[in-house]
Design a protein around this motif. Structure first.
Motif, PDB file in Angstrom:
ATOM      1  N   UNK A  22       0.839  -1.192   0.000  1.00 55.26           N
ATOM      2  CA  UNK A  22       0.000   0.000   0.000  1.00 55.26           C
ATOM      3  C   UNK A  22       0.878   1.247   0.000  1.00 55.26           C
ATOM      4  N   UNK A  23       1.932   1.183   0.797  1.00 60.35           N
ATOM      5  CA  UNK A  23       2.841   2.311   0.894  1.00 60.35           C
ATOM      6  C   UNK A  23       3.546   2.547  -0.448  1.00 60.35           C
ATOM      7  N   UNK A  24       3.919   1.430  -1.075  1.00 62.62           N
ATOM      8  CA  UNK A  24       4.608   1.552  -2.356  1.00 62.62           C
ATOM      9  C   UNK A  24       3.691   2.189  -3.407  1.00 62.62           C
ATOM     10  N   UNK A  25       2.426   1.799  -3.396  1.00 60.92           N
ATOM     11  CA  UNK A  25       1.459   2.404  -4.313  1.00 60.92           C
ATOM     12  C   UNK A  25       1.260   3.877  -3.988  1.00 60.92           C
ATOM     13  N   UNK A  26       1.127   4.177  -2.699  1.00 59.18           N
ATOM     14  CA  UNK A  26       0.888   5.566  -2.295  1.00 59.18           C
ATOM     15  C   UNK A  26       2.059   6.451  -2.718  1.00 59.18           C
TER      16      UNK A  26
END
Ligand code: ADP
Ligand code: ZN
Ligand code: ZN
Length: 677
Positions: A201-205
């Motif tokens: 999720x962090x990587x996408x954000x």
């Protein structure tokens, strides 16, 4: 009143109920299909969905139809394609339309009236992209360029991205997502387990700071789940990141479906409609004319087979980023380890040496044991008593932390007795080991090491898993002990050793997929080692085994998924097993094993002699008794999926006829494309 229209509505009723079909209600207004309504059912008011097809039963002129009570008018109707996906899933997995449809919606939605929903919709305004700087995107490697090129030219076929662990698969689908977003579309990204999502999720954000990203999984509160679902359904969210349930997320502008780690067993639901989210994703892609990208370092043999036949486009990325080598796999032959050490200690001398080396160099290690608890069973040396579960045909596991005996099947828990309950002998001993005991042995053998354990027991509390993973990433842990939970997905940068303590059991399992699962687990676990190219040369995987010459371990040593897949597929072809054959299981639960099997016999009797379909005799399940319920199953097999489907469609609806004559029967269910038999 006679001016009223007749609406077709589905409600949440099981497949064997008289209400399983499409029901008729009167309505003053023509709510479009896909509208959520409240309708009377018996004495209750229930949530229903206006269905895009006429009611199955023509209303009997003598019977007065009851009226729809209200509708959620503020909610845009669910799209026709969504209803089609639900209809397909219901038909394929032999469940009722209403059951599948309503289970696919956020539970919170059923409770709300129009006014409450309007409030929730207004609050959606608060969901915003995280913002922040537009990131520096890494220059793609030659393999990534080639994979993306082939993907863009793939046409309507699903693509299977087959890439080693650490080859940059995530980067490839981030770029595929960027393409979809640039075309004004939404992307749906499925991941196997909740514990993989925080990092991703962090990587996408970070990659898409100006896009709204929502997640959908069982760890959300009901209110969050509704909010995220609404954001997707209304088209506000650009990216939906979710576990298997998210495959049913309605999307007005679908542009891409990614299934990460597509081989993962958690994509198959084990309750209700036992659907495979991966298979439904592929179906959905066809339905909505939306490209589908499956990714794995160890594809399921089903998907691999589809790629071999040219039904899927295969994109291959064999090399790790930065040219890092895959870790060397070393097999520790337990036959050559001094006997006492091999039998009584989980940790052979070569394994301890390897751990000590990492410790001396300040590198991290992962020790994998796929069994939680302290010991799988307690045993009395005097009389032979064992810690069986009184309610199940299974042992209760000894958990030392709270001195309990816990059944992992029914949950029955007691304090550990001070002495043998049968003979009073105080000397009762743990037999075998789980992660708790392994951690204890590691602490004794390597007292200077900072240990952490990650399994279902240590991560029950909210945030516990994240906290533990964070301390591993921060370098506060030297040796991480864990179950398969830690083997997957995590990008541990400082890990140079992965040790697998005792994986042999799966080699001889009666489950035909056990080998495939073990291979995937070991390859995934190996993928945690040496992810940092600078350390990759020292990265090692150690496997302790009594069977070092087994072909599975030989393929593992060579990191050769393709050879492994070829030999497994050949075996499956010979044995008539998936993907060369198609299976369904009929399962029954009853007060006695006889009753469970008798019902299955009767079901087989109803089937007669169907064309192209074989029905095997009923057998007890692997663990026959759970929580005082006896369980049996019957295998149905066919070389042809359409023949199997045609048979199930006419057979399953008739099975409830049998109920009256089988009083001891508690439940039954069909599992189409079961994972284990
Ligand atoms: P996989 O999903 O195949 O395991 P990842 O996409 O997580 O691999 O990539 C592994 C690591 O390599 C990650 O830290 C990622 O940021 C990095 N990476 C991926 N692609 C590139 C690239 N083209 N250049 C530099 N680093 C990359
Ligand atoms: Zn005893
Ligand atoms: Zn039990």
């Amino acid at each position: 009143m006679s001016q009223d229209l007749i609406l077709a509505v589905v409600v949440d009723a099981p497949q064997h109920s008289a209400l399983r079909g499409v029901l008729s209600y009167r309505s003053p207004k023509a709510w479009p299909p896909g509208t959520l309504v409240r309708v009377p059912l018996g004495r209750r008011a229930v949530c229903g969905l206006v269905w895009p097809q006429p009611a199955q039963e023509a209303p009997d002129p003598g019977v007065a139809l009851r009226p729809v009570m209200s509708a959620l008018e503020t909610l845009p109707p669910l799209p026709a394609a969504w209803c089609e996906l639900v209809a397909f899933a219901a038909g394929y997995y032999q469940r009722s339309l209403g059951e599948v449809a309503l289970a696919a919606l956020p539970p919170e939605l059923r409770r709300l009236d129009d006014r409450q929903l309007a409030l929730r919709l207004r609050r959606l305004e608060r969901l915003r992209p995280t913002g922040g700087a537009v990131p520096a995107v890494p220059e793609p490697t030659a393999e990534q360029v080639a994979a993306l090129q082939a993907w863009r030219e793939a046409g309507p076929r699903p693509a299977l991205l087959f890439g080693s662990t650490g080859s940059g698969k995530t980067e490839v689908y981030l770029r595929a997502v960027a393409d979809a977003l640039a075309a004004g579309r939404q992307a749906l990204v499925l991941v196997p387990e909740i514990n993989l999502t925080p990092q991703l999720e962090q990587r996408f954000a970070e990659r898409f700071p100006d896009r709204l990203i929502v997640s959908l999984h069982s760890g959300l509160t009901p209110a969050q789940r509704l909010r995220h679902w609404l954001a997707a359904h209304l088209g506000r969210a650009d990216i939906v990141l979710g576990t298997r349930m998210a495959v049913f997320t309605p999307l007005p502008r679908p542009g891409l479906i990614v299934v990460d780690e597509e081989h993962d067993p958690s994509y198959k639901s084990q309750e209700g409609a036992r659907y495979s989210a991966r298979d439904l994703a592929v179906y959905r892609g066809r339905l909505e004319d939306c490209p589908v990208l499956l990714a794995s370092a160890t594809p399921s043999l089903e998907s691999w087979h589809q790629a071999e036949r040219g039904r899927y486009v295969r994109l291959t990325m064999p090399s790790r980023i930065g040219g890092a080598a895959l870790p060397a796999v070393r097999l520790i032959d337990l036959n050559h380890v001094p006997r006492s050490a091999a039998h009584h200690e989980a940790l052979s001398p070569p394994l301890l040496d390897a751990l000590a080396q990492r410790l001396a160099r300040g590198e991290q290690s992962l020790v994998l044991l796929n069994r939680r608890g302290y010991a799988p069973v307690l045993h009395c040396l005097a009389c032979g008593w064992k810690s069986g579960c009184p309610h199940c045909s299974a042992w209760r596991v000894f958990h030392r932390a709270d001195r309990s005996l816990r059944c992992h099947h029914c949950g029955f828990t007691e304090r550990v007795p001070r002495a043998c309950p049968d003979c009073g002998n105080p000397d009762i001993r743990p037999v075998g080991r789980g992660t708790e005991r392994l951690e204890e042995q590691l602490a004794q053998a390597l007292p200077a090491a900072r240990l952490a354990r990650i399994d279902a027991d240590t991560t029950r509390a909210k945030g516990a898993l994240q906290a533990r993973l964070a301390s591993v990433h921060a370098g506060e842990v030297d040796i991480l002990v864990g179950t398969q939970m830690v083997a997957k997905g995590h990008d541990f940068r400082r890990m140079t050793l992965v040790a697998v303590v005792n994986p042999d059991a799966a080699l001889f399992s009666s489950d035909f997929r056990a080998g495939e699962r073990l291979f995937a687990l070991l390859m995934q676990a190996a993928g945690r080692a040496g992810r940092d190219a600078a350390q990759a040369a020292r990265a090692e995987v150690l496997v302790q085994t009594w069977h070092p010459t087994h072909p599975l371990y030989q393929a593992l040593r060579a990191h050769d998924y393709e050879a492994f897949a070829a030999s497994q597929l050949a075996e499956r072809a010979m044995a008539g097993l998936p993907p060369h054959a198609h299976l369904a299981l009929l399962r029954s639960e009853a007060r006695s094993q006889e009753a469970a099997q008798a019902w299955l016999e009767a079901a087989a009797g109803l089937a007669g002699d169907p064309e192209g379909v074989t029905i095997y005799p009923p057998v007890p399940m692997g663990v026959p008794r759970v929580a005082n319920v006896e369980r049996a199953q019957m295998l149905v097999e066919s070389a042809s999926r359409p023949l199997l489907q045609r048979f199930l469609a006419q057979w399953c609806p008739r099975l409830h006829e049998l109920r009256g004559e089988h009083k001891g029967l508690l439940r039954w269910a069909v599992d189409v494309d079961p994972l284990a038999i």
